[in-house]
Design an enzyme around this catalytic site. Sequence first.
Site, PDB file in Angstrom:
ATOM      1  N   LYS A 288    -139.993   7.955-115.685  1.00 32.56           N
ATOM      2  CA  LYS A 288    -140.937   8.381-116.720  1.00 32.56           C
ATOM      3  C   LYS A 288    -141.991   7.303-116.936  1.00 32.56           C
ATOM      4  O   LYS A 288    -141.687   6.119-116.950  1.00 32.56           O
ATOM      5  CB  LYS A 288    -140.206   8.646-118.044  1.00 32.56           C
ATOM      6  CG  LYS A 288    -139.425   9.935-118.100  1.00 32.56           C
ATOM      7  CD  LYS A 288    -138.808  10.119-119.478  1.00 32.56           C
ATOM      8  CE  LYS A 288    -138.024  11.405-119.565  1.00 32.56           C
ATOM      9  NZ  LYS A 288    -137.375  11.575-120.888  1.00 32.56           N
ATOM     10  N   GLU A 374    -128.113  22.659-128.549  1.00 33.38           N
ATOM     11  CA  GLU A 374    -128.138  23.019-129.965  1.00 33.38           C
ATOM     12  C   GLU A 374    -126.935  23.855-130.377  1.00 33.38           C
ATOM     13  O   GLU A 374    -126.415  23.717-131.495  1.00 33.38           O
ATOM     14  CB  GLU A 374    -129.431  23.764-130.293  1.00 33.38           C
ATOM     15  CG  GLU A 374    -130.694  22.902-130.231  1.00 33.38           C
ATOM     16  CD  GLU A 374    -131.267  22.772-128.843  1.00 33.38           C
ATOM     17  OE1 GLU A 374    -132.262  22.038-128.664  1.00 33.38           O
ATOM     18  OE2 GLU A 374    -130.714  23.406-127.900  1.00 33.38           O
ATOM     19  N   ARG A 402    -131.955  28.391-131.284  1.00 30.00           N
ATOM     20  CA  ARG A 402    -131.055  28.453-130.127  1.00 30.00           C
ATOM     21  C   ARG A 402    -129.590  28.417-130.538  1.00 30.00           C
ATOM     22  O   ARG A 402    -128.722  28.809-129.756  1.00 30.00           O
ATOM     23  CB  ARG A 402    -131.340  27.291-129.186  1.00 30.00           C
ATOM     24  CG  ARG A 402    -132.723  27.348-128.561  1.00 30.00           C
ATOM     25  CD  ARG A 402    -132.933  26.241-127.558  1.00 30.00           C
ATOM     26  NE  ARG A 402    -133.878  26.672-126.538  1.00 30.00           N
ATOM     27  CZ  ARG A 402    -133.936  26.189-125.314  1.00 30.00           C
ATOM     28  NH1 ARG A 402    -133.096  25.248-124.948  1.00 30.00           N
ATOM     29  NH2 ARG A 402    -134.812  26.636-124.452  1.00 30.00           N
TER      30      ARG A 402
END
Length: 641
Positions: A288, A374, A402
């Site tokens: 990243k 979640e 979710r």
Amino acid sequence: MTRPVTPLLDTIQSPADLKGLSDAQLRKLADELRAETISAVSETGGHLGAGLGVVEMTVALHAVFDAPKDKIIWDVSHQSYPHKILTGRRDRIRTLRTKDGLSGFTKRSESAYDPFGAGHSSTSISAALGFAVARDLGGTTESGLGDAIAIIGDGSMSAGMAFEAMNNAGHLGKRMIVILNDNEMSIAEPTGALSSYLSRLYAGEPLQDLKEAAKGAIGLLPPPFREGAKRAKDMLKHMTVGGTMFEELGFRYIGPVDGHDMEQLLTVLRSVKARADGPVLIHAITKKGKGYAPAETARDKGHATAKFDVPTGKQVKAKSNAPSYTNVFAEVLLKEAARDPKICAVTAAMPDGTGLARFMERYTSRCFDVGIAEQHAVTFSAGLAAGGLRPFCAIYSTFLQRGYDQVVHDVAIQRLPVRFAIDRAGLVGADGATHAGSFDIGFMANLPGMVVMAAADEAELARMVVTAARHDEGPIAFRFPRGEGVGVDIPADAEPLEIGKGRIVREGKGVAILSFGTRLQEVEIACEALGAKGITPTVADARFAKPLDRDMILRLAAEHDALITIEEGAVGGFGSHVAQLLSDEGVFDQGLKFRSMVLPDTFIDHASPADMYAEAKLDAASIEAKVLDVLGIARVGSLSA
């Protein structure tokens, strides 16, 4: 602002222009694309690190495959800025996340090169499999149906949906490609000999033989590459380089591949395109923030940034005298946790975004980041509550959707005292419709036994955190928006609220405005303008959507000709519950005029929060207009004039 010199990128109008470039030119193009991405995000803000990590991959994908016929699907899609630059949208890239500008995510209505929209994680493999099956069953799209390629991060692979899709894809055996973008493994600079060896290996061996061939290469990997970071080692536990776990799911496994080595990427992708006859997984190692030191060294690897100065990476943020709502939640929760050792906290891969990073540092054993999961976060919190702890489950409104089945079955039906801290409530600005917290009032307040609160300001939020901490009779939720508070004083020792009791903010006559949440500030502005016209509404802060303050609401209905509710949520929420109460009590039979101001029945595109609320007609001017309308007064000299 000086923009980068990009002579090769300047010649690219669409992916077709990459087809005539040499491999060396593609490497040069990647360098220019990275510079352009950094420059653009410095002017707009947005997600930076993820996009920088897939620059080479983006170039290689568009050089090898034939989008838009081939469907390139970016999981989450916050890494898609380089993709947008290469697919005819460079001239608009500096409108990212602004009103009427480019979305910060892939969006089907924006471009044929965005075959599937996303803003949340772990959907790409399911979507790619859908495209692959549609292709084989004779489905059509305007651009045709070719290969389906899903690019998914290792974090997104922690969600169950990704493995559900992998299992189904392996069972169906359709030709499709999954690229696992693994940016958690530590990677040393590859040696030239190793890169060349891997490239020759993937180019020269049939896919079915790559597993055994790749095993022979593992000893050549430098130790950091071979061993990896802890998270990557955990993910790859019990696996050889041949990818045993993925092959058990029915995928041909190729990897690991250096995701920043253009030679390796091109060779592997060309080989897969030419030979794949079923599902293939390419394991690519990336970093990243690659190529931009401030992003590489940042705590969040440049995940999300405001506008910034390119040479230094220093972000340009507007100064505010008020703390953010998220920080207020975090500070008060820390105080409550110090008082009560049974308080613990759960988040789903968002410790920074939900404000729990400091809680995690101070109370390591009492704070749990469960990854992008979640559903598990909610049921795990239910288990903690059933075990006698006092869990705070901190999840953005849009992500909590979710885990709704778990909220219903595992929390509400069992009346377990899980505390839901619902961040990013209402319209959130630049992230747009995928991240708007539009529906939680309705889906939480519909559940029997659920207490639902919304803070009008940061002082009210502090009291709601304390209220939740000390509420053991069942589940309780409190919602608050993104961004800074309004600047009110926050009590050092906030007192809990009485459950189901609101407050009168100002007394008036004729019309009453009942606000739920932070629209109260806009109501106050509207009332100042109305006061100049001789109209003095009564204003109340509901505090609770469930249970409603029946006494206060019925009093407002009895003492006024009209009652207006306002909330930062969709139809079916607070206003609907108030209307049901008034109907049950026969109040409408007595001639009360009732209006409910809610989010419109549409998804509102990204813009500033102020612009979004103006479009939703939930700003001060719209509130003033609604009052004048319900009183039958012509709109002259209003706020919106």
